[in-house]
Every structure is written in C-alpha cells, then in structure tokens.
Enzyme design. Structure first.
Site, mmCIF file in Angstrom:
data_model
loop_
_atom_site.group_PDB
_atom_site.id
_atom_site.type_symbol
_atom_site.label_atom_id
_atom_site.label_comp_id
_atom_site.label_asym_id
_atom_site.label_seq_id
_atom_site.Cartn_x
_atom_site.Cartn_y
_atom_site.Cartn_z
ATOM 1 N N ASP A 1 -7.149 3.157 -3.109
ATOM 2 C CA ASP A 1 -7.862 3.261 -1.826
ATOM 3 C C ASP A 1 -8.142 4.731 -1.532
ATOM 4 O O ASP A 1 -7.214 5.535 -1.404
ATOM 5 C CB ASP A 1 -6.996 2.649 -0.712
ATOM 6 C CG ASP A 1 -7.707 2.588 0.642
ATOM 7 O OD1 ASP A 1 -8.866 3.040 0.734
ATOM 8 O OD2 ASP A 1 -7.089 2.082 1.608
ATOM 9 N N ASP B 1 -13.705 -1.267 3.324
ATOM 10 C CA ASP B 1 -12.752 -1.364 4.427
ATOM 11 C C ASP B 1 -13.443 -0.778 5.676
ATOM 12 O O ASP B 1 -14.092 -1.509 6.435
ATOM 13 C CB ASP B 1 -11.462 -0.602 4.041
ATOM 14 C CG ASP B 1 -10.431 -0.494 5.155
ATOM 15 O OD1 ASP B 1 -10.706 -0.926 6.285
ATOM 16 O OD2 ASP B 1 -9.327 0.046 4.909
ATOM 17 N N GLU C 1 -11.129 0.884 -3.272
ATOM 18 C CA GLU C 1 -11.387 0.622 -1.855
ATOM 19 C C GLU C 1 -12.022 1.839 -1.185
ATOM 20 O O GLU C 1 -11.526 2.953 -1.325
ATOM 21 C CB GLU C 1 -10.052 0.256 -1.179
ATOM 22 C CG GLU C 1 -10.175 -0.163 0.273
ATOM 23 C CD GLU C 1 -8.829 -0.598 0.864
ATOM 24 O OE1 GLU C 1 -7.898 -0.906 0.088
ATOM 25 O OE2 GLU C 1 -8.712 -0.622 2.099
ATOM 26 N N LYS D 1 -9.725 -6.560 7.945
ATOM 27 C CA LYS D 1 -8.623 -6.308 8.880
ATOM 28 C C LYS D 1 -9.067 -6.958 10.176
ATOM 29 O O LYS D 1 -10.037 -6.501 10.790
ATOM 30 C CB LYS D 1 -8.424 -4.805 9.081
ATOM 31 C CG LYS D 1 -7.864 -4.094 7.858
ATOM 32 C CD LYS D 1 -7.717 -2.604 8.088
ATOM 33 C CE LYS D 1 -7.171 -1.952 6.824
ATOM 34 N NZ LYS D 1 -7.334 -0.486 6.834
ATOM 35 N N LYS E 1 -2.906 5.129 -2.690
ATOM 36 C CA LYS E 1 -3.911 5.935 -2.018
ATOM 37 C C LYS E 1 -4.315 7.069 -2.954
ATOM 38 O O LYS E 1 -3.459 7.666 -3.628
ATOM 39 C CB LYS E 1 -3.327 6.521 -0.726
ATOM 40 C CG LYS E 1 -2.963 5.472 0.309
ATOM 41 C CD LYS E 1 -4.206 4.882 0.960
ATOM 42 C CE LYS E 1 -3.831 3.950 2.091
ATOM 43 N NZ LYS E 1 -5.018 3.418 2.779
ATOM 44 N N SER F 1 0.860 -1.181 0.000
ATOM 45 C CA SER F 1 0.000 0.000 0.000
ATOM 46 C C SER F 1 0.897 1.232 0.000
ATOM 47 O O SER F 1 1.670 1.439 0.942
ATOM 48 C CB SER F 1 -0.881 -0.031 1.255
ATOM 49 O OG SER F 1 -1.590 1.172 1.396
ATOM 50 N N GLY G 1 -4.044 -4.161 6.292
ATOM 51 C CA GLY G 1 -3.058 -3.924 7.335
ATOM 52 C C GLY G 1 -3.258 -2.548 7.918
ATOM 53 O O GLY G 1 -3.984 -1.720 7.355
ATOM 54 N N LYS H 1 -1.243 -1.192 -4.319
ATOM 55 C CA LYS H 1 -2.369 -0.301 -3.995
ATOM 56 C C LYS H 1 -1.826 1.096 -3.826
ATOM 57 O O LYS H 1 -0.777 1.290 -3.204
ATOM 58 C CB LYS H 1 -3.016 -0.827 -2.718
ATOM 59 C CG LYS H 1 -3.808 0.173 -1.883
ATOM 60 C CD LYS H 1 -4.607 -0.585 -0.824
ATOM 61 C CE LYS H 1 -4.674 0.173 0.492
ATOM 62 N NZ LYS H 1 -5.390 -0.584 1.541
HETATM 63 O O1 OSB Z 1 -6.972 2.144 4.596
HETATM 64 O O2 OSB Z 1 -5.989 0.287 4.382
HETATM 65 C C1 OSB Z 1 -6.024 1.407 4.880
HETATM 66 C C2 OSB Z 1 -2.835 2.065 6.892
HETATM 67 C C3 OSB Z 1 -3.351 2.747 7.968
HETATM 68 C C4 OSB Z 1 -4.699 3.035 8.001
HETATM 69 C C5 OSB Z 1 -5.537 2.619 6.973
HETATM 70 C C6 OSB Z 1 -5.023 1.900 5.889
HETATM 71 C C7 OSB Z 1 -3.644 1.653 5.842
HETATM 72 C C8 OSB Z 1 -2.980 0.991 4.720
HETATM 73 C C9 OSB Z 1 -1.626 0.354 4.964
HETATM 74 O O3 OSB Z 1 -3.405 1.012 3.590
HETATM 75 C C10 OSB Z 1 -1.678 -1.130 5.020
HETATM 76 C C11 OSB Z 1 -0.378 -1.747 5.526
HETATM 77 O O4 OSB Z 1 0.578 -1.809 4.750
HETATM 78 O O5 OSB Z 1 -0.314 -2.159 6.706
HETATM 79 MG MG MG Z 2 -8.267 1.060 3.305
#
Ligand code: OSB
Ligand code: MG
Length: 374
Positions: free
Chosen positions: A195, A245, A220, A269, A170, A142, A297, A168
């Site tokens: 995402d 999510d 996402e 998660k 953001k 991510s 995560g 992924k």
């Molecule tokens: O939206 O998935 C999410 C990290 C912190 C809060 C929200 C998210 C995330 C990630 C990172 O996308 C996922 C990871 O590599 O642990």
């Molecule tokens: Mg997310």
C-alpha cells in the site's frame, strides 16, 4: 432488510472523542500515529440506542475530513436534519443527507448509528438486516513502514504464524523495491500486497512496473489520493492488479474507476464511503462487474471494527481485508469483546443484537478526551 422500517424520533445524541494508545506506532507514507483518536456517536431513539464511529483522523492527511470537521458537520447539519424527522426510514435519512456534499466519514458515523438502532430495535444482528451470510470472515494485517528490516521481517513472521490470510506492507518512495526484495527472500510465497498511500505519480511509471517482479496480490493506491484517470494508464502497463483506496469516496467514483479500468480491485472502507449501506451498494456493483473487493480498516476501535466485520458477510467481499485482532492495535479497547483469530485465521461475527458489541462505560470514560451532547 426491509428498508421501510422506521425510527419514530431521536431523543438524544452524544458525541465522544476518544484517544487510545496504539500498541505500536503505525507509519505510512503520510506519517506516524501513536494514538488512535476517534469520534464516537451514540444516538438514542425509540427506547433504544445505536453507536457509530467516524474514521477521520485529527489531521487531514489521509483525507480532507478530520474529527473536528466531522463534529461540525454532525452538529450543524446531520443531527438537525434527523431531529426534524418523524417516523423516518434509512432511505429517508439517506435522501436528506445527499444534500450535504462530501463529508462521507461524518455521514457514515451517523448512518451507521441509525442502522445499529434499527437492528437492536428488532433484536437482530447487523449482518442479518443487511442480508449478509452468517459466516466467519477472513483476517488480514496491515504492517506499517519500519525503520529496520529485521523488525519488519519479525512482524511478518508473527502474522504468518497467527495464520493471517494475507499480509499488507506499507511502502513509499525510496522504501519500495529493496523492502519487497528483502521480504520475498524470506517469504517467497505468502499472500503479499503493498500500500503506497498515494506516494507516487505517473512520472514513476518505470519504477511501478518493476513491482511486477514481486508477485504481489495488488498494489494499493499508488497515485494521488484524488486521481482515477492516471491509475488507468498505470494499470494498462502493470501485470499486478491496482487496488484503489483513497480515490474511491462513493459509488460514482467506483463506477468511473471500473469503466476506465483504473483498478481491478477496490478497498471498500465503509467509514470512507458513507457507511454500511453505501459500502453495500459498491460491493454489489463490483460483484456484478467482476471486480474484487475487500474491507479496509482505519485502526478503528471495537465499535468501527464490528461494523467492518458485519459488512464482510456480504458476497462482494471476495478477498481478505484489513481486519486484524484487537491485540494488534490496542492493549485495552472500549468494547466488551475483543476480535480474535481462530486457529485458521478466521474471525467470528458478533452474534448479539446490532453490532453485537457493547461499549463499556468505564473504558469510555477512561479514554474520552472530549464529549458533548448535541
Ligand atoms: O491506507 O489502508 C490504509 C490505516 C490508517 C489509514 C489508512 C490506512 C490504514 C491501514 C490500517 O492500512 C488498516 C487497519 O488495520 O485498520
Ligand atoms: Mg490504503
């Protein structure tokens, strides 16, 4: 697992708030993090111990829970409930915990620590007591929002070289179409997804429809963190699957989202939905209903990440998740083993008892900013 196995009594509970520097800042539509702050719980029982990690953050931006609310719920409610029990099973603990509404992140940390105790007590790896298949799991990465496109393309290039199974990125309002256009110009065929962390609303439907042109695996959480219904209206108009999510906090949310066709994919998660057993129930429901799942995560330390890895041995996790190498998050972690990718981008499941990793006392001491015995 034989869910009737019991814990005789809790001897001691320790809480550690740890703060680890991230190797690079992580930016989402709700903000930038330069540290990972996590609440760890160690429960000692039956001459054994187990660890759990709460996935809440210092501030209520991703979710209403924070490390401080989680600490309060553990201290005032969850731990007293456990202290009052003798010879209790996971099922018994879960039934007691249902009285407490919400606060799934706090519950997850405590429940997971109990599961870790049971697995260690019987000298079995966690994946085996939840009936997972002992297999390597796929990796995914991510990548946060970057100020400059060159930096973003470099990060993606590195991920592709490391053989991550999917990338992924953001996105947020105003940082979407152009960013994805730039990425697709350089990487026309990689497994890519975006995402939004709830940055859009139903009024942005026309813009969200334009995301179809990028051939994304999924989008996402485009809409509000607590929405399920409006996502169903957007999904009807999109070719690209929607993945939820933030909106999915428990099994009932997953059922409602699936019944309403609000998404075709769920990001489970375990730390957000109440722990490993709650996550297992959701992936099972999804599997029976033809909905794909993957494990998200929360930039977890090695403790939380180990739970995510064991969880992904279950058959409902049909897509690669957000499980990356330790070195992508931290220069130094608090556990004795790092997560690494093999040459095909797979991750091995730790083989020792319980979560299979051990917290290193010196590292714990180094990164702890607050601790308390409950
Ligand atoms: O939206 O998935 C999410 C990290 C912190 C809060 C929200 C998210 C995330 C990630 C990172 O996308 C996922 C990871 O590599 O642990
Ligand atoms: Mg997310």
């Amino acid at each position: 697992m034989n869910m009737t196995q019991t814990i005789k009594s809790i001897n001691r509970v320790d809480i550690f708030l740890v703060r680890l520097p991230l190797v690079q800042p992580f930016t989402t539509s709700f903000g930038t993090e330069i540290h990972k702050e996590a609440l760890l719980i160690k429960i000692s029982a039956d001459e054994c111990y187990g660890w759990g990690e709460c996935v809440a953050s210092p501030a209520p931006y991703y979710s209403y829970e924070t490390n401080q609310t989680a600490l309060l719920i553990m201290k005032n409610f969850l731990i007293p409930i456990l202290n009052a029990q003798q010879d209790f099973s996971m099922k018994d603990a879960q039934v007691q915990f249902t009285r407490i509404r919400g606060h799934h992140m706090a519950k997850a940390a405590v429940e997971n620590a109990l599961l870790d105790i049971l697995a260690r007590k019987h000298n079995r790896p966690l994946h085996s007591i939840i009936n997972g298949n002992p297999q390597k799991i796929r990796s995914g990465i991510s990548i946060g929002i970057k100020d400059n496109p060159k930096e973003l393309l470099e990060s993606i290039q590195q991920a592709v070289q490391r053989k991550y199974h999917r990338v992924k990125v953001k996105i947020k309002k105003g940082r979407d179409i152009d960013v994805l256009k730039t990425i697709r110009k350089t990487f026309p065929v990689i497994n890519l997804m975006a995402d939004a962390n709830a940055d859009y609303s139903i009024g942005d439907l026309a813009l969200l429809k334009r995301l179809d042109e990028f051939n994304l695996m999924m989008i996402e959480q485009p809409l509000e963190y607590d929405d399920i219904y409006f996502h169903s209206l957007v999904q009807k108009e999109l070719r690209t699957p929607i993945c939820l999510d933030e909106s999915i906090k428990n099994l009932n949310d997953a059922k409602v989202a699936i019944k309403l066709n609000s998404c075709r994919i769920i990001n489970i998660k375990q730390g957000r939905v109440g722990g490993i057993l709650a996550a297992r129930a959701i992936q099972d429901y999804c599997l029976k209903n033809g909905v794909d799942c993957w494990s998200g995560g929360m930039l977890e330390t090695g403790v939380g990440r180990a739970f995510n890895i064991h969880l992904q041995t279950l058959p409902g996790f049909t897509l690669p998740g957000d499980t990356s190498e330790t070195s992508r998050y931290f220069a130094e972690d608090i556990v004795d083993q790092s997560v690494v990718l093999d040459e095909d981008g797979f991750i091995d499941i730790p083989s020792g008892p319980g979560i299979g990793v051990e917290v290193v006392p010196e590292k714990l001491k180094k990164f702890t900013i607050y601790s308390e015995q409950i």
